[in-house]
Design a protein around this motif. Structure first.
Motif: not given
Length: 171
Positions: A49-52, A58-64, A74-83
């Protein structure tokens, strides 16, 4: 290949997209159920997040780096959730979603899960898919109203000429 052929290929793509949107809308309403999920393990680390934040959208040159599922700001993320299901079962599942770049994503949000297979989870409900279907219908309407004549004749529609015309109002 002529321009009309390209427009018709685009129409076919829009029709397929419309069918997908309506299919997802219908299946979510018939066999899926909504639940409130809590993030068990997040997919967007603080360092990312801090890198973004430092790279100004700009996405080029970031950690992700760049991901085709990222959107504008926006950023696409994948979370492990519990419900928890109404039957009382506690389910852990992976869910993908888009979040605002460089902002801390919500740790509690609504998910839709398949009653037959509770591991099958999505963050996008039937309202999202209905909205996407409406936008696809609007794109199809615009293509048929202006795009086909424009491709056939090579002349843009009259309203586009008027939009680009200089303002000559009397002073």
């Amino acid at each position: 290949m002529e321009t009309v052929d390209l427009v018709m290929a685009g129409v076919a793509g829009l029709m397929l997209g419309l069918c997908l949107c309506l299919y997802r809308f219908a299946t979510l309403l018939t066999g899926w159920q909504v639940a409130i999920a809590q993030v068990w393990r997040g997919g967007y680390r603080d360092l990312e997040r801090l890198d973004d934040l430092a790279h100004m959208q700009q996405s080029l040159g970031t950690l992700r780096g760049w991901n085709w599922r990222d959107g504008e700001g926006k950023r696409w993320i994948e979370d492990e959730v519990v419900f928890q299901t109404p039957e009382g079962d506690r389910i852990h599942a992976m869910v993908g979603r888009q979040v605002q770049r460089s902002w801390k994503p919500a740790s509690v949000f609504r998910v839709w899960y398949d009653r037959a297979n509770p591991q099958n989870v999505t963050a996008y409900g039937p309202g999202y898919w209905l909205l996407m279907a409406i936008l696809t219908i609007a794109a199809l309407h615009a293509t048929f109203a202006w795009g086909i004549d424009w491709a056939r004749t090579g002349q843009p529609p009259q309203w586009l000429f008027e939009l680009a015309a200089p303002d000559v109002s009397p002073k």
